[in-house]
Scaffold this motif. Structure first.
Motif, short mmCIF file in Angstrom:
data_model
loop_
_atom_site.label_atom_id
_atom_site.label_comp_id
_atom_site.label_asym_id
_atom_site.label_seq_id
_atom_site.Cartn_x
_atom_site.Cartn_y
_atom_site.Cartn_z
N SER A 5 32.35 81.73 -5.75
CA SER A 5 32.73 80.78 -4.70
C SER A 5 32.21 81.28 -3.36
N GLN A 6 31.71 80.37 -2.58
CA GLN A 6 31.19 80.73 -1.27
C GLN A 6 31.70 79.76 -0.23
N THR A 7 31.95 80.28 0.96
CA THR A 7 32.45 79.47 2.07
C THR A 7 31.73 79.87 3.34
N PRO A 8 31.49 78.90 4.23
CA PRO A 8 31.80 77.48 4.05
C PRO A 8 30.73 76.77 3.23
N LYS A 9 31.00 75.56 2.81
CA LYS A 9 30.03 74.77 2.06
C LYS A 9 28.99 74.15 3.02
N ILE A 21 28.54 83.74 6.21
CA ILE A 21 28.86 83.05 4.97
C ILE A 21 29.50 84.09 4.05
N LYS A 22 30.58 83.68 3.37
CA LYS A 22 31.28 84.62 2.51
C LYS A 22 31.11 84.22 1.05
N HIS A 77 25.80 87.81 7.22
CA HIS A 77 25.95 87.52 8.64
C HIS A 77 24.57 87.28 9.24
N ILE A 78 24.48 86.22 10.04
CA ILE A 78 23.19 85.88 10.64
C ILE A 78 23.35 85.84 12.15
N ASN A 79 22.56 86.65 12.85
CA ASN A 79 22.59 86.69 14.31
C ASN A 79 21.51 85.79 14.89
N SER A 80 21.76 85.33 16.10
CA SER A 80 20.74 84.60 16.88
C SER A 80 20.02 83.57 16.04
N PHE A 90 22.45 80.43 -1.34
CA PHE A 90 23.20 80.56 -2.58
C PHE A 90 23.56 82.02 -2.82
N CYS A 91 24.81 82.21 -3.16
CA CYS A 91 25.26 83.50 -3.64
C CYS A 91 25.18 83.44 -5.16
N ALA A 92 24.87 84.56 -5.78
CA ALA A 92 24.84 84.63 -7.24
C ALA A 92 25.34 85.99 -7.68
N SER A 93 25.74 86.07 -8.92
CA SER A 93 26.16 87.36 -9.46
C SER A 93 25.65 87.50 -10.88
#
Lengths: 113, 111
Positions: A5-9, A21-22, A77-80, A90-93
């Motif tokens: 699960s990732q947030t936010p969508k 994004i988490k 985390h994305i700066n600037s 997309f996060c994946a595992s």
């Protein structure tokens, strides 16, 4: 009972802002990834962590910084932020010592205005 | 340099027809070749996968054909259904270290 699960969508933000994004997985996997899917649907790996250790770091601007507090979580985390950062992330595992199959989250659509 | 090349970019097939998507790779060290299916607004999901020691794998209406000497593999969807309409990605990896994805094929199955 979502596996990855990732947030936010959805995330809409202005250029120059910083955003995160988490991602969380409850599959007991040892490896987590961030992929970027551009407007042409091309999937490109950005980062991979195995047991909280960074193992893949593709040519990604250092404005992007991943963090893995534990095996089940990988944040981005994305700066600037720039216009070109607009994409679906997309996060994946996977369990590298197991089947190796990638399980993807539903994606986080980032729009930079 | 793209490690896995996929074609066609888009495909329109009539219901009941056969959908064929092709991929080619360069690295002979690749040892696992999965296909992923992605519906709009969702993440890719594993559909079927093959290892290079077999030439074909079938799961229901989905078949992977693998040609090791030509370094090509393809996905065949028999009796294509409107519910199969999605974007399909081939991929390749060595020892599950890093997955290289093709550019995707958008399949539209007309009723």
């Amino acid at each position: 009972d979502t596996a990855v699960s990732q947030t936010p969508k959805y995330l809409v933000t202005q250029m120059g802002n910083d955003k995160s994004i988490k991602c969380e997985q409850n599959l007991g996997h040892d490896t987590m990834y961030w992929y970027k899917q551009d407007s042409k649907k091309f999937l490109k790996i950005m980062f991979s962590y195995n047991n909280k250790e960074l193992i893949i770091n593709e040519t990604v601007p250092n404005r992007f910084s991943p963090k893995s507090p534990d095996k089940a979580h990988l944040n981005l985390h994305i700066n600037s932020l720039e216009l070109g950062d607009s994409a679906v992330y997309f996060c994946a595992s996977s369990h590298m010592q197991g089947s190796g199959e990638l399980f993807f989250g539903e994606g986080s659509r980032l729009t930079v205005l | 340099q793209q490690q896995v090349k996929q074609s066609p970019q888009s495909l329109i097939v009539q219901k009941g027809g056969i959908s064929i998507i092709n991929c080619a790779y360069e690295n002979t060290a690749f040892d696992y070749f999965p296909w992923y299916q992605q519906f709009p607004g969702k993440g890719p999901a594993l559909l079927i996968a093959i290892r290079p020691d077999v030439s074909e794998k079938k799961e229901g209406r989905f078949t992977i054909s693998f040609n090791k000497s030509a370094k090509q593999f393809s996905l065949h969807i028999m009796d294509s259904q409107p519910g199969d309409s999605a974007t399909y990605f081939c991929a390749a990896t060595y020892n599950f270290n890093k997955f290289y994805f093709g550019s995707g094929t958008k399949l539209n199955v007309k009723p």
